[in-house]
Design a protein around this motif. Structure first.
Motif, PDB file in Angstrom:
ATOM      1  N   CYS A  22       0.920  -1.053  -0.237  1.00 52.05           N
ATOM      2  CA  CYS A  22       0.002  -0.121   0.017  1.00 52.05           C
ATOM      3  C   CYS A  22       0.822   1.383   0.085  1.00 52.05           C
ATOM      4  CB  CYS A  22      -0.646   0.013   1.241  1.00 52.05           C
ATOM      5  SG  CYS A  22      -2.186   1.565   1.355  1.00 52.05           S
ATOM      6  N   PRO A  23       0.937   2.003  -0.802  1.00 52.55           N
ATOM      7  CA  PRO A  23       1.775   3.301  -1.117  1.00 52.55           C
ATOM      8  C   PRO A  23       1.484   4.239  -0.125  1.00 52.55           C
ATOM      9  CG  PRO A  23       0.317   3.089  -2.965  1.00 52.55           C
ATOM     10  CD  PRO A  23       0.215   1.808  -2.412  1.00 52.55           C
ATOM     11  N   GLU A  24       0.200   4.342   0.205  1.00 48.87           N
ATOM     12  CA  GLU A  24      -0.444   5.406   1.246  1.00 48.87           C
ATOM     13  C   GLU A  24       0.178   4.978   2.671  1.00 48.87           C
ATOM     14  OE1 GLU A  24      -3.317   5.718  -2.184  1.00 48.87           O
ATOM     15  OE2 GLU A  24      -2.282   4.000  -1.096  1.00 48.87           O
ATOM     16  N   CYS A  25       0.279   3.651   2.873  1.00 49.59           N
ATOM     17  CA  CYS A  25       0.721   3.198   4.202  1.00 49.59           C
ATOM     18  C   CYS A  25       2.198   3.608   4.025  1.00 49.59           C
ATOM     19  CB  CYS A  25       0.450   1.693   4.390  1.00 49.59           C
ATOM     20  SG  CYS A  25      -1.115   1.469   5.101  1.00 49.59           S
ATOM     21  N   ALA A  26       2.973   3.142   2.920  1.00 45.06           N
ATOM     22  CA  ALA A  26       4.228   3.599   3.281  1.00 45.06           C
ATOM     23  C   ALA A  26       4.619   4.908   3.274  1.00 45.06           C
ATOM     24  CB  ALA A  26       4.835   3.053   1.676  1.00 45.06           C
ATOM     25  N   GLY A  29       4.076   6.214   6.737  1.00 43.99           N
ATOM     26  CA  GLY A  29       4.864   5.290   7.898  1.00 43.99           C
ATOM     27  C   GLY A  29       4.112   4.271   8.447  1.00 43.99           C
ATOM     28  N   THR A  30       2.994   3.774   8.365  1.00 46.92           N
ATOM     29  CA  THR A  30       2.026   2.748   8.962  1.00 46.92           C
ATOM     30  C   THR A  30       2.202   1.443   8.174  1.00 46.92           C
ATOM     31  OG1 THR A  30       0.119   3.413   7.849  1.00 46.92           O
ATOM     32  CG2 THR A  30       0.361   4.487   9.820  1.00 46.92           C
ATOM     33  N   HIS A  31       1.763   0.411   8.791  1.00 46.74           N
ATOM     34  CA  HIS A  31       1.956  -0.765   8.462  1.00 46.74           C
ATOM     35  C   HIS A  31       0.563  -1.470   7.759  1.00 46.74           C
ATOM     36  CE1 HIS A  31       3.388  -4.923   8.141  1.00 46.74           C
ATOM     37  NE2 HIS A  31       2.110  -5.347   8.882  1.00 46.74           N
ATOM     38  N   PRO A  32       0.681  -1.831   6.632  1.00 50.73           N
ATOM     39  CA  PRO A  32      -0.955  -2.379   5.900  1.00 50.73           C
ATOM     40  C   PRO A  32      -0.866  -3.881   6.817  1.00 50.73           C
ATOM     41  CG  PRO A  32       1.031  -2.596   4.397  1.00 50.73           C
ATOM     42  CD  PRO A  32       1.613  -1.591   5.786  1.00 50.73           C
ATOM     43  N   VAL A  33      -2.142  -4.219   7.233  1.00 50.90           N
ATOM     44  CA  VAL A  33      -2.676  -5.388   7.729  1.00 50.90           C
ATOM     45  C   VAL A  33      -2.868  -6.279   6.813  1.00 50.90           C
ATOM     46  CG1 VAL A  33      -4.376  -6.780   9.201  1.00 50.90           C
ATOM     47  CG2 VAL A  33      -3.674  -4.126  10.031  1.00 50.90           C
ATOM     48  N   SER A  49      -8.995  -3.283   8.375  1.00 52.52           N
ATOM     49  CA  SER A  49      -8.403  -3.510   9.704  1.00 52.52           C
ATOM     50  C   SER A  49      -7.080  -2.700   9.649  1.00 52.52           C
ATOM     51  CB  SER A  49      -8.017  -5.007   9.758  1.00 52.52           C
ATOM     52  OG  SER A  49      -9.088  -5.638   9.830  1.00 52.52           O
ATOM     53  N   SER A  50      -6.458  -1.901   8.794  1.00 54.34           N
ATOM     54  CA  SER A  50      -5.499  -1.271   8.692  1.00 54.34           C
ATOM     55  C   SER A  50      -5.826   0.261   9.313  1.00 54.34           C
ATOM     56  CB  SER A  50      -4.707  -1.111   7.560  1.00 54.34           C
ATOM     57  OG  SER A  50      -4.265  -2.290   6.905  1.00 54.34           O
ATOM     58  N   ALA A  51      -4.865   0.823   9.738  1.00 50.45           N
ATOM     59  CA  ALA A  51      -5.372   2.206  10.175  1.00 50.45           C
ATOM     60  C   ALA A  51      -5.538   3.241   9.081  1.00 50.45           C
ATOM     61  CB  ALA A  51      -3.740   2.865  11.016  1.00 50.45           C
ATOM     62  N   GLY A  52      -5.074   3.067   7.911  1.00 47.70           N
ATOM     63  CA  GLY A  52      -5.429   4.051   6.819  1.00 47.70           C
ATOM     64  C   GLY A  52      -6.766   3.726   5.950  1.00 47.70           C
ATOM     65  N   ARG A  53      -7.323   2.354   5.960  1.00 51.42           N
ATOM     66  CA  ARG A  53      -8.259   1.944   5.191  1.00 51.42           C
ATOM     67  C   ARG A  53      -8.074   2.434   3.780  1.00 51.42           C
ATOM     68  NH1 ARG A  53     -12.565   3.110  10.288  1.00 51.42           N
ATOM     69  NH2 ARG A  53     -12.040   0.986  11.183  1.00 51.42           N
ATOM     70  N   HIS A  54      -6.844   2.265   3.199  1.00 47.77           N
ATOM     71  CA  HIS A  54      -6.824   2.842   2.072  1.00 47.77           C
ATOM     72  C   HIS A  54      -7.327   2.189   0.896  1.00 47.77           C
ATOM     73  CE1 HIS A  54      -3.237   4.452   4.212  1.00 47.77           C
ATOM     74  NE2 HIS A  54      -3.822   5.573   3.671  1.00 47.77           N
ATOM     75  N   ALA A  55      -7.840   0.818   1.108  1.00 50.37           N
ATOM     76  CA  ALA A  55      -8.640   0.266  -0.197  1.00 50.37           C
ATOM     77  C   ALA A  55     -10.157   0.814  -0.179  1.00 50.37           C
ATOM     78  CB  ALA A  55      -8.666  -1.269  -0.078  1.00 50.37           C
TER      79      ALA A  55
END
Length: 86
Positions: A22-26, A29-33, A49-55
């Motif tokens: 996930c480029p947004e997590c990168a 600086g967060t970790h994709p679940v 389940s990830s902090a950013g919910r980027h999908a």
């Protein structure tokens, strides 16, 4: 759950993934679940389940309704519009 026309219209072949993670997590600086692959454009995003919910954010930003798991050994697909899974 209702019948989903979006899952039946999946592009074949699938798009090439634009990233390995996930480029947004990168960038954040967060970790994709768990990772998800957009079946319209190849964007790779993290699950809810990830902090950013980027999908999910990618769906909201683009309207690209169908994604699949991008996790090894998993094969299911999900439609954000109809809440359908196959």
């Amino acid at each position: 759950m209702r019948e989903c026309p979006h899952l039946a219209e999946l592009p074949r072949p699938e798009p090439v993934p634009l990233n390995e993670t996930c480029p947004e997590c990168a960038a954040d600086g967060t970790h994709p679940v768990q990772l998800r692959l957009c079946l319209l454009c190849g964007h790779v995003g993290c699950c809810d389940s990830s902090a950013g919910r980027h999908a999910t954010q990618h769906f909201k930003d683009t309207g690209h309704a169908v994604m699949r798991t991008f996790e090894p050994g998993e094969k299911w697909r999900w439609c954000f519009v109809d809440g359908s899974i196959v």
